[in-house]
Design an enzyme around this catalytic site. Structure first.
Site, mmCIF file in Angstrom:
data_model
loop_
_atom_site.group_PDB
_atom_site.id
_atom_site.type_symbol
_atom_site.label_atom_id
_atom_site.label_comp_id
_atom_site.label_asym_id
_atom_site.label_seq_id
_atom_site.Cartn_x
_atom_site.Cartn_y
_atom_site.Cartn_z
ATOM 1 N N ASP A 1 0.778 -1.186 0.089
ATOM 2 C CA ASP A 1 -0.070 -0.046 -0.144
ATOM 3 C C ASP A 1 0.867 1.090 0.078
ATOM 4 O O ASP A 1 1.293 1.730 0.946
ATOM 5 C CB ASP A 1 -0.941 -0.073 1.210
ATOM 6 C CG ASP A 1 -1.748 1.371 1.402
ATOM 7 O OD1 ASP A 1 -1.913 1.913 0.378
ATOM 8 O OD2 ASP A 1 -2.646 1.301 2.366
ATOM 9 N N GLU B 1 31.448 11.578 3.362
ATOM 10 C CA GLU B 1 31.788 11.614 4.802
ATOM 11 C C GLU B 1 30.819 11.849 5.669
ATOM 12 O O GLU B 1 30.509 13.017 5.825
ATOM 13 C CB GLU B 1 33.089 12.444 4.866
ATOM 14 C CG GLU B 1 34.125 12.383 4.235
ATOM 15 C CD GLU B 1 35.190 13.439 4.410
ATOM 16 O OE1 GLU B 1 35.092 14.401 4.971
ATOM 17 O OE2 GLU B 1 36.409 13.336 3.565
ATOM 18 N N GLU C 1 29.146 12.410 9.401
ATOM 19 C CA GLU C 1 29.350 12.670 10.797
ATOM 20 C C GLU C 1 28.034 12.449 11.396
ATOM 21 O O GLU C 1 26.747 12.842 11.033
ATOM 22 C CB GLU C 1 29.904 14.257 10.781
ATOM 23 C CG GLU C 1 31.080 14.282 10.117
ATOM 24 C CD GLU C 1 31.600 15.910 10.062
ATOM 25 O OE1 GLU C 1 32.611 16.133 9.608
ATOM 26 O OE2 GLU C 1 30.659 16.597 10.361
ATOM 27 N N GLU D 1 35.562 12.964 15.847
ATOM 28 C CA GLU D 1 35.482 14.083 14.928
ATOM 29 C C GLU D 1 35.735 15.394 16.039
ATOM 30 O O GLU D 1 35.836 15.284 17.306
ATOM 31 C CB GLU D 1 34.086 14.520 14.489
ATOM 32 C CG GLU D 1 33.979 14.350 12.962
ATOM 33 C CD GLU D 1 34.871 15.573 12.158
ATOM 34 O OE1 GLU D 1 34.848 16.436 12.717
ATOM 35 O OE2 GLU D 1 35.283 15.137 11.007
ATOM 36 N N GLU E 1 33.029 10.073 12.777
ATOM 37 C CA GLU E 1 32.933 10.226 11.455
ATOM 38 C C GLU E 1 33.537 8.858 10.684
ATOM 39 O O GLU E 1 34.507 8.275 11.328
ATOM 40 C CB GLU E 1 33.784 11.153 10.669
ATOM 41 C CG GLU E 1 33.844 11.255 9.219
ATOM 42 C CD GLU E 1 34.557 12.431 8.695
ATOM 43 O OE1 GLU E 1 34.375 13.731 9.148
ATOM 44 O OE2 GLU E 1 35.396 12.384 7.665
ATOM 45 N N HIS F 1 30.061 15.639 3.769
ATOM 46 C CA HIS F 1 30.668 16.087 2.854
ATOM 47 C C HIS F 1 30.800 14.982 1.675
ATOM 48 O O HIS F 1 31.073 13.841 1.950
ATOM 49 C CB HIS F 1 32.301 16.331 3.051
ATOM 50 C CG HIS F 1 32.390 17.156 4.425
ATOM 51 N ND1 HIS F 1 33.463 17.542 5.006
ATOM 52 C CD2 HIS F 1 31.454 18.373 4.845
ATOM 53 C CE1 HIS F 1 33.229 18.360 5.945
ATOM 54 N NE2 HIS F 1 31.992 18.723 5.944
ATOM 55 N N ARG G 1 39.408 25.199 3.401
ATOM 56 C CA ARG G 1 38.204 24.447 3.843
ATOM 57 C C ARG G 1 36.742 25.039 4.232
ATOM 58 O O ARG G 1 35.875 24.592 4.631
ATOM 59 C CB ARG G 1 38.454 23.535 5.070
ATOM 60 C CG ARG G 1 39.418 22.301 4.567
ATOM 61 C CD ARG G 1 40.030 21.686 6.027
ATOM 62 N NE ARG G 1 40.849 20.449 5.328
ATOM 63 C CZ ARG G 1 40.851 19.251 5.066
ATOM 64 N NH1 ARG G 1 39.330 18.944 5.094
ATOM 65 N NH2 ARG G 1 41.673 18.536 4.356
ATOM 66 N N GLU H 1 34.926 18.081 -3.841
ATOM 67 C CA GLU H 1 34.114 17.911 -2.376
ATOM 68 C C GLU H 1 33.283 19.167 -2.232
ATOM 69 O O GLU H 1 33.780 20.086 -2.005
ATOM 70 C CB GLU H 1 35.345 17.574 -1.444
ATOM 71 C CG GLU H 1 34.781 17.454 -0.058
ATOM 72 C CD GLU H 1 35.817 17.746 1.114
ATOM 73 O OE1 GLU H 1 35.285 17.450 2.223
ATOM 74 O OE2 GLU H 1 36.934 18.260 0.725
ATOM 75 N N ARG I 1 31.125 20.555 0.241
ATOM 76 C CA ARG I 1 30.990 20.395 1.841
ATOM 77 C C ARG I 1 29.793 21.140 2.649
ATOM 78 O O ARG I 1 29.588 20.947 3.553
ATOM 79 C CB ARG I 1 32.276 21.328 2.303
ATOM 80 C CG ARG I 1 33.429 20.728 1.836
ATOM 81 C CD ARG I 1 34.685 21.582 2.159
ATOM 82 N NE ARG I 1 34.989 21.779 3.824
ATOM 83 C CZ ARG I 1 35.397 20.980 4.460
ATOM 84 N NH1 ARG I 1 35.870 19.816 3.857
ATOM 85 N NH2 ARG I 1 35.517 21.249 5.952
#
Length: 447
Positions: A54, A132, A134, A185, A192, A241, A315, A335, A337
């Site tokens: 359903d 990645e 966390e 982390e 992580e 990330h 970063r 990457e 982020r």
């Protein structure tokens, strides 16, 4: 109709491993895992004709008047669940959802990603991702009492949860999911575990499995694991990330160019893909950061980027070019982020890929990289004065940008696009109308 080699393997493994129940897994539009169990004698028919259920009971699937759905198990995703007893064992397979006439259901997130991956293949690319994720460990689901006060990479008595991470990694590997790294982390009791890159559909299945395994192992240790983006004020948020790249059909990394004049090792394909991510990130932010709490993490002065910028070493930018192995073709990637682990991975990977491919199709060029500014220290107003566009400030802004996006509607289809707009707009309005802190906490609750 005969069975495939993969289906034959499943049927033989069920007999040899004493499997008595097979769970059919799929997700609703918001990314919650759904499941029902099938006995082995039903599998042969399920492979060919699907198993009915359903759909009106599933968030974002169908109305009551059009509720009949079929789940077709994907034999390539078969795994015995290692946390269940080995006698009378339990296995799982992810499913593709179809309508009674056999057509793929456009509200199935797995179908959305499969369709987008096929689009990339038509353009000559295979989309690989390596997320990645966390998360936090808490004493139980009713509190944010942490288990330790460790920090980045701590390997001392401060890292109380080393055994939990070890058990989680071992369980993931038993499920056929390779792990690259696991570590403490920055936040207290924050951790992580990074998965080794794979094609997007395989990885989306792996992310859903990962989140369930983390929670199952936590329960075994009598604690609670939370993937909430920002569970505690003043402490780091949890991100997802997403490392990503395009390979050609011969297995070469289409993002790599050893002669890149900028010295980043990026091909023109990679640069246009990067520019697409930056251009369309505000429009897909509702998918990668889908809840009120997501925007408690995306704030000025935090560790999550909110500015449409890119770099290698910096970063604080939205997109980073990891430089661990600058001359290694297979390591060349981008990457992103900003995403967080509350996102539905099938939809998140779909919109990222769509943005990147649109950048390639439009021949977009990225702006100059931002290597020498710590953007975390600047407010949104200061960033905008310096020419940096930003991600939405809250869920309400994200909904409206998403609602007006032709790209998001074309990628996700009318069904999912409309559902997300209506549901998330209502969620934001309810949050705005909450008159007490307790009512607002409903939208900031532990995930």
């Amino acid at each position: 109709m005969g069975i495939t080699p993969e289906q034959d393997f499943v049927l033989k493994t069920i007999k040899s491993r004493d499997v008595h129940f097979v769970r059919f897994w799929f997700t609703d539009v918001l990314g919650s895992m759904k499941s029902f169990a099938v006995i082995p004698s039903e599998l042969d028919d399920a492979f060919h004709s699907g198993m009915g259920f359903d759909g009106s009971c599933i968030e974002g699937f169908s109305h009551t008047q059009e509720s009949d759905m079929l789940a077709f198990p994907d034999a390539t995703t078969f795994q015995v669940l290692p946390w269940r007893p080995q006698s009378d064992a339990v296995a799982r397979m992810f499913c593709n959802i179809c309508t009674p006439d056999g057509r793929p259901f456009e509200g199935d997130p797995r179908f959305v990603l499969d369709r987008m991956v096929s689009r990339a293949r038509e353009m000559g690319y295979i989309y690989n991702v390596g997320p990645e994720l966390e998360f936090y460990y808490f004493r139980n689901s009713d509190t944010t009492e942490v288990l330790d006060h460790g920090g980045y990479f701590d390997l001392t008595s401060l890292d109380y949860a080393s055994d939990l991470r070890r058990d989680t990694v071992l369980t993931l590997e038993k499920m056929g999911i390779p792990v690259e790294y696991s570590h403490h982390e920055n936040g207290p009791s924050q951790h992580e575990i990074d998965l080794r890159f794979a094609d997007a559909l395989t990885m989306a299945d792996a992310v859903m499995t990962y989140k369930l395994v983390v929670k199952e192992v936590a329960i075994k240790h009598q604690v609670y694991a939370s993937f909430m983006p920002k569970p505690m004020t003043g402490k780091p948020g949890s991100g997802m990330h997403v490392h990503q790249s395009l390979f050609d059909l011969d297995g070469n990394n289409a993002f790599y160019d050893a002669d890149d004049p900028l010295g980043y090792g990026l091909s023109q394909t990679a640069k246009s893909y990067l520019a697409g991510l930056l251009k369309y990130a505000p429009e897909f932010c509702l998918v990668t950061n889908p809840c009120v709490n997501s925007y408690k993490r995306l704030i000025s002065g935090g560790e999550a980027p909110i500015y449409l910028s890119w770099a290698r070493s910096n970063r604080s930018t939205l997109v980073r070019v990891p430089g661990y192995r600058p001359k290694h073709e297979m390591s060349c990637r981008l990457e992103l982020r900003s995403p967080d682990p509350s996102a539905n991975p099938y939809l998140a990977f779909s919109v990222m890929l769509a943005a990147g491919l649109r950048g390639i199709e439009e021949g977009l060029e990225p702006p100059e990289p931002t290597e020498d500014k710590n953007l975390f220290n600047l407010s949104r107003q200061e960033l905008r004065k310096q020419g940096f566009a930003t991600l939405p400030e809250n869920l309400g802004e994200a909904v409206e940008l998403f609602a007006e996006s032709d790209l998001m509607r074309s990628v996700l289809g009318d069904h999912i696009h409309s559902y997300l707009v209506d549901t998330k707009r209502a969620e934001w309005n309810d949050y705005q109308g909450a008159v007490s802190q307790w009512e607002q906490e409903r939208y900031l609750g532990v995930l």
